[in-house]
Design a protein around this motif. Sequence first.
Motif, mmCIF file in Angstrom:
data_model
loop_
_atom_site.group_PDB
_atom_site.id
_atom_site.type_symbol
_atom_site.label_atom_id
_atom_site.label_comp_id
_atom_site.label_asym_id
_atom_site.label_seq_id
_atom_site.Cartn_x
_atom_site.Cartn_y
_atom_site.Cartn_z
ATOM 1 N N PRO A 357 -22.765 -21.877 61.196
ATOM 2 C CA PRO A 357 -21.893 -22.896 60.603
ATOM 3 C C PRO A 357 -22.410 -23.486 59.290
ATOM 4 O O PRO A 357 -21.633 -24.143 58.575
ATOM 5 C CB PRO A 357 -21.827 -23.981 61.694
ATOM 6 N N LEU A 358 -23.676 -23.266 58.952
ATOM 7 C CA LEU A 358 -24.176 -23.765 57.673
ATOM 8 C C LEU A 358 -23.399 -23.169 56.498
ATOM 9 O O LEU A 358 -23.368 -23.749 55.407
ATOM 10 C CB LEU A 358 -25.667 -23.460 57.528
ATOM 11 N N LEU A 359 -22.744 -22.031 56.725
ATOM 12 C CA LEU A 359 -21.900 -21.437 55.684
ATOM 13 C C LEU A 359 -20.751 -22.364 55.288
ATOM 14 O O LEU A 359 -20.221 -22.260 54.170
ATOM 15 C CB LEU A 359 -21.332 -20.098 56.173
ATOM 16 N N VAL A 360 -20.377 -23.265 56.193
ATOM 17 C CA VAL A 360 -19.281 -24.191 55.905
ATOM 18 C C VAL A 360 -19.620 -25.100 54.724
ATOM 19 O O VAL A 360 -18.721 -25.620 54.056
ATOM 20 C CB VAL A 360 -18.938 -25.019 57.164
ATOM 21 N N LEU A 361 -20.909 -25.257 54.428
ATOM 22 C CA LEU A 361 -21.314 -26.079 53.282
ATOM 23 C C LEU A 361 -20.728 -25.548 51.977
ATOM 24 O O LEU A 361 -20.498 -26.319 51.032
ATOM 25 C CB LEU A 361 -22.844 -26.144 53.186
ATOM 26 N N VAL A 362 -20.492 -24.243 51.897
ATOM 27 C CA VAL A 362 -19.947 -23.668 50.657
ATOM 28 C C VAL A 362 -18.476 -23.294 50.799
ATOM 29 O O VAL A 362 -17.875 -22.799 49.839
ATOM 30 C CB VAL A 362 -20.760 -22.430 50.216
ATOM 31 N N SER A 363 -17.877 -23.520 51.950
ATOM 32 C CA SER A 363 -16.492 -23.088 52.171
ATOM 33 C C SER A 363 -15.516 -23.820 51.268
ATOM 34 O O SER A 363 -14.631 -23.207 50.653
ATOM 35 C CB SER A 363 -16.108 -23.285 53.643
ATOM 36 N N HIS A 364 -15.659 -25.134 51.177
ATOM 37 C CA HIS A 364 -14.714 -25.917 50.380
ATOM 38 C C HIS A 364 -14.854 -25.616 48.884
ATOM 39 O O HIS A 364 -13.828 -25.410 48.205
ATOM 40 C CB HIS A 364 -14.896 -27.407 50.668
ATOM 41 N N PRO A 365 -16.080 -25.588 48.336
ATOM 42 C CA PRO A 365 -16.191 -25.213 46.916
ATOM 43 C C PRO A 365 -15.613 -23.823 46.614
ATOM 44 O O PRO A 365 -14.964 -23.621 45.588
ATOM 45 C CB PRO A 365 -17.703 -25.246 46.667
ATOM 46 N N LEU A 366 -15.818 -22.856 47.529
ATOM 47 C CA LEU A 366 -15.284 -21.504 47.307
ATOM 48 C C LEU A 366 -13.761 -21.465 47.400
ATOM 49 O O LEU A 366 -13.131 -20.521 46.915
ATOM 50 C CB LEU A 366 -15.885 -20.528 48.309
ATOM 51 N N GLY A 367 -13.173 -22.506 48.009
ATOM 52 C CA GLY A 367 -11.719 -22.576 48.089
ATOM 53 C C GLY A 367 -11.058 -22.662 46.723
ATOM 54 O O GLY A 367 -9.871 -22.346 46.579
ATOM 55 N N VAL A 460 -23.686 -28.977 59.640
ATOM 56 C CA VAL A 460 -25.061 -29.279 60.074
ATOM 57 C C VAL A 460 -25.143 -29.762 61.513
ATOM 58 O O VAL A 460 -26.242 -29.901 62.058
ATOM 59 C CB VAL A 460 -25.708 -30.327 59.137
ATOM 60 N N ALA A 461 -23.995 -30.015 62.158
ATOM 61 C CA ALA A 461 -24.003 -30.611 63.497
ATOM 62 C C ALA A 461 -24.778 -29.775 64.503
ATOM 63 O O ALA A 461 -25.486 -30.303 65.371
ATOM 64 C CB ALA A 461 -22.567 -30.819 63.975
ATOM 65 N N TYR A 462 -24.686 -28.447 64.388
ATOM 66 C CA TYR A 462 -25.298 -27.584 65.408
ATOM 67 C C TYR A 462 -26.820 -27.515 65.264
ATOM 68 O O TYR A 462 -27.536 -27.408 66.272
ATOM 69 C CB TYR A 462 -24.672 -26.185 65.347
#
Length: 484
Positions: A357-367, A460-462
């Motif tokens: 899930p740390l990949l989610v840190l870049v998900s919104h910018p890549l949107g 980062v929750a996990y």
Amino acid sequence: MIQTNKKTSFRWTICALLFAATTVNYLDRQVLSLTWKDFIAPEFHWTNADYGNIAAVFSIIYAIANLLSGRFIDWMGTRKGYLWAIGVWSAGACAHALCGIATQWSLDLHGTEEMIKATGTVATMVATVSTYFFIAARVILGVGEAGNFPAAVKVTAEYFPMKDRAYATSIFNAGATVGALAAPLCIPSLAHYFKTIGWGNGWEMAFILVGALGFVWMGVWMFVYKKPEESKHVNEAELAYINQDTAVAKTANAEHPKDKVPLSKIFSLRQTWAIFLTKLVTDGVWWFFLFWIPAYVSDIHNLPSHHPVAMMLVFVIYTITLLSIFGGKLPTIIVNRTGQNAYDARLKAMLVFAVIPLLVLVSHPLGAISYWFPIVIIGLAGAAHQSWSANLFSVCSDLFPKRMLGTITGINGLAGGISSFAINKFSGHFLDYADASKLQFMGFEGKDSGYFVILCYCAVAYIVGWAILKAFVPKYNPIENETV
């Protein structure tokens, strides 16, 4: 009862009914999340906070009801208990459709158009009153839906020997994923169709038609289900197969006659708090994905929920989530290769699921490049969550004796519900605040920044949850029957 030497397979018909009920359960749950942004909010002048309050109340009611529904099913029996559960949640699902009329009557308004055109104080009253009516419908839905899994698990225990129960459970539990996959394809389309032909604003018929599926299921259940020993569809060979564990179960119960452990004792254990706090930190992420991603697609990428692309994006998220099926195998692979005990292998596997899930840190910018980037990444995070969650349930069986698992599962359900309540409540108010204040965060502004902040928490929750589990129970340390 059928008299033949060849074993019948009626237990799999029952399993199919459990699968259908679980699918309907998740369809009913998602009608609101897929219609509120583009169909309901304009009619009732809702803000994100209004929707967040409704979702939060549902979560906490569902959590509390989970603690009580198992006892109700035990008392009522599976046949009647399941009928009550699905009857209540189907009535609650259909009741959502009456919230518009109820709001008009309460405020003495004449028709939907007058409600939509309301301004100032009247618009505020419409939003407030309608929110309360939806909360009432959501409470009924939550109370009923909490009975699905306790009833399904109990039916599985009645119709399957122990060696087959995990497989049967995996089949009916797949209904949750199928419901999540089907919902974005059919619900917005239903709402849009009925709005086009002038049947209200469309969302009302979506609630009614999906809710009615539960009543259809009830009709089938009433005529099909009886306990195995009473069913005319189960022959002696199948009944003997189902009851093959009876002697073993009686022996096990004789060895551990004390069934109840005081809650005060359970909450004094580090193992209890390890799992409770871990679920408290992580479960809300899944509920945010379930309840807010359709709004995210609409808000950030300007795709209303009935748009074909929007439906496809949400569908893809839950399709990717199906990868979690393979997550349960990783601890076994680690055990086979290293010879470690199951708990230590599970912690290693969960660390892998915490990193993804740390990949989610870049998900919104890549949107900003393409909406497919956040969709695929959030789908991978959802798959990691489901794998994480399955292993966390197994941690319970690693650490606690069987006679305590029901109570521990109920306590953990409460933790998950509190987590869902908190993230839904916070998300609604925070997104409104971010929009109104033009909040700046990492180069984003307004709602963009609000969603990014929440997605950063999801990322980062996990890792935080894994650290909690590792800190409280660093090595395999099961609770022995003799100590509780």
